[in-house]
Write a protein that holds these residues in place. Sequence first.
Motif, PDB file in Angstrom:
ATOM      1  N   VAL A  18       0.909  -1.186  -0.164  1.00 33.09           N
ATOM      2  CA  VAL A  18      -0.111   0.041   0.076  1.00 33.09           C
ATOM      3  C   VAL A  18       0.979   1.304   0.032  1.00 33.09           C
ATOM      4  CG1 VAL A  18      -1.702   1.539   1.420  1.00 33.09           C
ATOM      5  CG2 VAL A  18      -1.885  -1.126   1.117  1.00 33.09           C
ATOM      6  N   ALA A  19       1.942   1.143   0.765  1.00 31.09           N
ATOM      7  CA  ALA A  19       2.943   2.421   0.630  1.00 31.09           C
ATOM      8  C   ALA A  19       3.386   2.731  -0.520  1.00 31.09           C
ATOM      9  CB  ALA A  19       4.068   2.162   1.963  1.00 31.09           C
ATOM     10  N   LEU A  20       3.883   1.661  -1.218  1.00 32.63           N
ATOM     11  CA  LEU A  20       4.425   1.770  -2.713  1.00 32.63           C
ATOM     12  C   LEU A  20       3.335   2.291  -3.454  1.00 32.63           C
ATOM     13  CD1 LEU A  20       6.713  -1.303  -3.140  1.00 32.63           C
ATOM     14  CD2 LEU A  20       7.416   0.912  -3.091  1.00 32.63           C
ATOM     15  N   LEU A  21       2.028   2.058  -3.309  1.00 30.24           N
ATOM     16  CA  LEU A  21       0.962   2.389  -4.427  1.00 30.24           C
ATOM     17  C   LEU A  21       0.956   3.868  -3.978  1.00 30.24           C
ATOM     18  CD1 LEU A  21      -1.366  -0.562  -4.142  1.00 30.24           C
ATOM     19  CD2 LEU A  21      -0.024   0.163  -6.171  1.00 30.24           C
ATOM     20  N   VAL A  22       0.762   4.155  -2.830  1.00 28.38           N
ATOM     21  CA  VAL A  22       0.778   5.758  -2.426  1.00 28.38           C
ATOM     22  C   VAL A  22       1.790   6.366  -2.743  1.00 28.38           C
ATOM     23  CG1 VAL A  22       0.160   7.226  -0.280  1.00 28.38           C
ATOM     24  CG2 VAL A  22      -1.044   4.985  -0.436  1.00 28.38           C
ATOM     25  N   ALA A  23       3.022   5.903  -2.706  1.00 31.53           N
ATOM     26  CA  ALA A  23       4.424   6.809  -3.009  1.00 31.53           C
ATOM     27  C   ALA A  23       4.417   6.831  -4.516  1.00 31.53           C
ATOM     28  CB  ALA A  23       5.408   6.234  -2.204  1.00 31.53           C
ATOM     29  N   SER A  24       4.193   5.793  -5.108  1.00 29.58           N
ATOM     30  CA  SER A  24       4.474   5.717  -6.574  1.00 29.58           C
ATOM     31  C   SER A  24       3.191   5.218  -7.306  1.00 29.58           C
ATOM     32  CB  SER A  24       5.513   4.749  -7.003  1.00 29.58           C
ATOM     33  OG  SER A  24       6.798   5.159  -5.939  1.00 29.58           O
ATOM     34  N   PRO A  25       2.304   5.755  -7.451  1.00 28.04           N
ATOM     35  CA  PRO A  25       0.923   5.573  -8.146  1.00 28.04           C
ATOM     36  C   PRO A  25       1.076   4.694  -9.450  1.00 28.04           C
ATOM     37  CG  PRO A  25       0.619   7.626  -7.512  1.00 28.04           C
ATOM     38  CD  PRO A  25       2.206   7.396  -7.260  1.00 28.04           C
ATOM     39  N   GLY A  26       2.108   4.838 -10.160  1.00 27.45           N
ATOM     40  CA  GLY A  26       2.291   4.232 -11.211  1.00 27.45           C
ATOM     41  C   GLY A  26       3.166   3.009 -11.287  1.00 27.45           C
TER      42      GLY A  26
END
Length: 312
Positions: free
Chosen positions: A144-152
């Motif tokens: 989830v943190a990766l998705l928030v920090a790097s949406p792409g």
Amino acid sequence: MTATERIPISPGRRLYVQLGITVVVLVAGSGVLVAHWATLDSGTDRLAAADGEWLVLACVAAMGTWVCAAVAQQGAVVERLPRGRLVAAQFAAGAANHLLPVGAGATMVNLRFLTRCGLSTRRSATALAVKAVVGGLVRCALGVALLVASPGTVHLSARFPHVLVLLPVAAAVVVITAAISGRLRRTVARAFADVRDVHRCPARACALWGGSVAFTLLHAGVVLAVIHAIGLGLPANRVVMAYLVASGAAALLPTPGGLGSLDAALALALTAAGAPGAQAVTTVLGYRLLTGWLPMAPGLLVLALLARRSAL
């Protein structure tokens, strides 16, 4: 036959079922290997010509995973465990995990180790369950943190919001089931009591969560280092996400050490992240070599030594 007359499934029967599923997965994986033998052979050659410095870094990260596993296991219990034997037990558990399905090898080694350290069987099993649950939560939180920090990082489908809705619903079902069943309620209450005891000590809580985070990131770091070793410049966030997705998917198939299931899932995830098929296979080979195949023989020797010294 009434509900009270039903014959429960014995542990031996469950083991046979798990072994049967394991055989099916391994046979299917062997078929895939035969069908793609040329790609596998070229991947081996590419790994042999990889950058040695990056491979050394990957090896260091792989060795660090055993220390992190020991730190997380110490964090799951209040009692102080012998550090040297704890790390040795995690090393031995990794080797045993490649011999039995569904992580049974590592579970048996750690359960025996904790009981030898004076914990009851119930509290030892609770500590292992807490460590496993925290590991799963850590992987989800990192994703989830990766998705928030790097949406792409990944392309979310239109169904993703529905998945977010289903997660709390599934958690509510588990809570309601535990509340209805008296025996299950008592078991969960004892488990939560042990968890509260652990989290009352900040050092233990930090060891549990910090060790679990470091364990996951170091495994992803092994994959990332192998990718750099073969000259493939994938972004780090995509590689970490690929590992998180692959490790989560591999947990659904009960193969020893994720053999076959993790390999296929990681190769597919890396391909989806932008790696060519041949390089993805090479990366999986390197990851497996450093985290599973090379430590296998010394890990079994350590296992035998611990058993001989009555540490297991």
